[in-house]
Design an enzyme around this catalytic site. Structure first.
Site, mmCIF file in Angstrom:
data_model
loop_
_atom_site.group_PDB
_atom_site.id
_atom_site.type_symbol
_atom_site.label_atom_id
_atom_site.label_comp_id
_atom_site.label_asym_id
_atom_site.label_seq_id
_atom_site.Cartn_x
_atom_site.Cartn_y
_atom_site.Cartn_z
ATOM 1 N N HIS A 214 0.845 -1.207 0.000
ATOM 2 C CA HIS A 214 0.000 0.000 0.000
ATOM 3 C C HIS A 214 0.870 1.242 0.000
ATOM 4 O O HIS A 214 2.095 1.133 0.036
ATOM 5 C CB HIS A 214 -0.996 -0.016 1.173
ATOM 6 C CG HIS A 214 -0.386 0.019 2.540
ATOM 7 N ND1 HIS A 214 0.450 -0.960 3.021
ATOM 8 C CD2 HIS A 214 -0.476 0.935 3.538
ATOM 9 C CE1 HIS A 214 0.829 -0.669 4.250
ATOM 10 N NE2 HIS A 214 0.277 0.487 4.590
ATOM 11 N N HIS B 95 1.411 3.875 2.062
ATOM 12 C CA HIS B 95 1.967 4.580 3.218
ATOM 13 C C HIS B 95 3.495 4.704 3.114
ATOM 14 O O HIS B 95 4.171 3.781 2.669
ATOM 15 C CB HIS B 95 1.572 3.889 4.526
ATOM 16 C CG HIS B 95 0.147 4.131 4.904
ATOM 17 N ND1 HIS B 95 -0.565 3.320 5.763
ATOM 18 C CD2 HIS B 95 -0.716 5.125 4.536
ATOM 19 C CE1 HIS B 95 -1.791 3.790 5.907
ATOM 20 N NE2 HIS B 95 -1.918 4.877 5.167
ATOM 21 N N ASP C 250 5.906 4.493 5.129
ATOM 22 C CA ASP C 250 6.782 3.500 5.769
ATOM 23 C C ASP C 250 6.809 2.184 4.993
ATOM 24 O O ASP C 250 7.374 1.187 5.465
ATOM 25 C CB ASP C 250 6.384 3.277 7.242
ATOM 26 C CG ASP C 250 4.994 2.725 7.417
ATOM 27 O OD1 ASP C 250 4.057 3.225 6.760
ATOM 28 O OD2 ASP C 250 4.818 1.774 8.201
ATOM 29 N N HIS C 251 6.190 2.178 3.796
ATOM 30 C CA HIS C 251 6.237 1.003 2.925
ATOM 31 C C HIS C 251 6.798 1.347 1.545
ATOM 32 O O HIS C 251 7.111 0.462 0.759
ATOM 33 C CB HIS C 251 4.837 0.393 2.791
ATOM 34 C CG HIS C 251 4.273 -0.032 4.117
ATOM 35 N ND1 HIS C 251 4.193 -1.340 4.508
ATOM 36 C CD2 HIS C 251 3.812 0.704 5.157
ATOM 37 C CE1 HIS C 251 3.696 -1.399 5.746
ATOM 38 N NE2 HIS C 251 3.462 -0.168 6.151
ATOM 39 N N HIS D 210 -7.326 -1.382 5.776
ATOM 40 C CA HIS D 210 -6.306 -0.460 6.299
ATOM 41 C C HIS D 210 -6.250 0.767 5.373
ATOM 42 O O HIS D 210 -6.336 1.906 5.822
ATOM 43 C CB HIS D 210 -4.977 -1.193 6.358
ATOM 44 C CG HIS D 210 -3.821 -0.360 6.830
ATOM 45 N ND1 HIS D 210 -3.743 0.140 8.110
ATOM 46 C CD2 HIS D 210 -2.697 0.058 6.183
ATOM 47 C CE1 HIS D 210 -2.607 0.830 8.230
ATOM 48 N NE2 HIS D 210 -1.962 0.803 7.077
ATOM 49 N N ASP E 101 0.185 -4.289 6.045
ATOM 50 C CA ASP E 101 -0.496 -3.848 7.271
ATOM 51 C C ASP E 101 -1.927 -4.370 7.352
ATOM 52 O O ASP E 101 -2.785 -3.740 7.967
ATOM 53 C CB ASP E 101 -0.518 -2.310 7.347
ATOM 54 C CG ASP E 101 0.858 -1.721 7.652
ATOM 55 O OD1 ASP E 101 1.818 -2.489 7.832
ATOM 56 O OD2 ASP E 101 0.958 -0.480 7.695
ATOM 57 N N HIS F 299 5.253 -5.160 10.168
ATOM 58 C CA HIS F 299 5.640 -4.533 11.431
ATOM 59 C C HIS F 299 5.873 -5.558 12.537
ATOM 60 O O HIS F 299 5.194 -6.587 12.584
ATOM 61 C CB HIS F 299 4.557 -3.555 11.925
ATOM 62 C CG HIS F 299 4.452 -2.311 11.101
ATOM 63 N ND1 HIS F 299 5.241 -1.210 11.305
ATOM 64 C CD2 HIS F 299 3.641 -2.014 10.056
ATOM 65 C CE1 HIS F 299 4.914 -0.263 10.432
ATOM 66 N NE2 HIS F 299 3.949 -0.731 9.651
HETATM 67 FE FE FE Z 1 2.880 0.445 8.102
HETATM 68 ZN ZN ZN Z 2 0.179 1.324 6.654
#
Ligand code: FE
Ligand code: ZN
Length: 260
Positions: free
Chosen positions: A60, A62, A64-65, A118, A135, A173
């Site tokens: 996805h 975000h 942090d990905h 998410h 996530d 995570h």
């Molecule tokens: Fe994440």
């Molecule tokens: Zn995420």
């Protein structure tokens, strides 16, 4: 290093609590990178393993990905794969995918499963018995509902829950310990849960990952998947004075976890 039939998986800790995965097809000099949060760990691992990233698989949009998408693409010329829903918001996206039983990437057969909840564009990648689920599903938990409804997330989780029990769960995570603390509050009499908590604590004390887990272990100990268990669901619903259907119980659990 984790072994599968036609590839291995290298697990790279990144940022605070993210994992980046390198999928390393056997007899090859290239690799696929799942959700590169950061550039440096990927470059270092590729150098050490003598691999060249051909593809980036994003679950996805975000940051942090996808944080290292553009830099890795510039350095290695790799192709970036993501959901068609995320066309406008995954940096450097080259190839959009949607639900498909089988597509070939870097010589591997990859199944794409859409798992909105998410985010609306969240997808997961199943390669043999390895599930890269971003996530959506975590060790003993699930992602927050940022863009989807409880109904959507529940139907996404249910699809993952139906995969074969030995399927290995490579989530993005390391949240397992905190998730297990919540699980223990809502599922106190579950012996599999206390055992997992003990094992997870021992792992974290050595600073080693609790991930990957398996679908089988998640079915036994993940409070969100425990909703599939009739006894758990009825008890939880009675204790909280809510309807006993799966969605009501799932939605209540998710809200309860959000308030912690
Ligand atoms: Fe994440
Ligand atoms: Zn995420």
């Amino acid at each position: 290093m984790h072994d599968h039939t036609s590839f291995q998986v290298a697990q790279l800790p990144a940022l605070q609590d993210n994992y980046i995965y390198l999928i390393l097809p056997r007899h090859s000099t290239s690799c696929l990178v799942v959700d590169p949060a950061e550039t440096v760990p990927v470059i270092d691992a590729c150098q050490q393993l003598e691999r060249q990233p051909d593809y980036i698989l994003n679950t996805h949009h975000h940051w942090d990905h996808t944080g290292a998408n553009l830099e890795l693409k510039r350095m290695f010329g790799c192709k970036i794969i993501g959901s068609a829903e995320d066309k406008e918001r995954i940096p450097g996206l080259d190839l959009t995918v949607c639900e498909q039983p089988s597509t070939s990437l870097g010589g591997l057969r990859v199944r794409v499963i859409e798992t909105p909840g998410h985010t609306r564009g969240h997808i997961v990648y199943l390669i043999e018995d390895a599930l890269f689920c971003g996530d959506t599903l975590f060790g003993a938990g699930c992602g927050r509902l940022f863009e989807g409804t409880a109904e959507q997330m529940w139907s996404s989780l249910k699809r993952l829950a139906r995969l074969p029990e030995p399927t290995r769960v490579y989530c993005a995570h390391e949240y397992t310990l905190a998730n297990l603390a919540f699980a223990s509050r809502v599922d106190a009499d579950n012996p599999a849960l206390s055992m997992r908590l003990k094992q997870a604590r021992a792992c974290r004390e050595k600073a080693s990952p609790t991930i990957p887990s398996t679908i089988g272990l998640e079915l036994q100990t993940n409070p969100f998947l425990r909703v599939l268990n009739d006894d758990f669901r009825r008890h939880y619903a009675m204790r909280h004075g809510i309807e006993q259907d799966e969605i009501s119980v799932f939605a209540h659990l998710r809200r309860k976890k959000d308030r912690l």
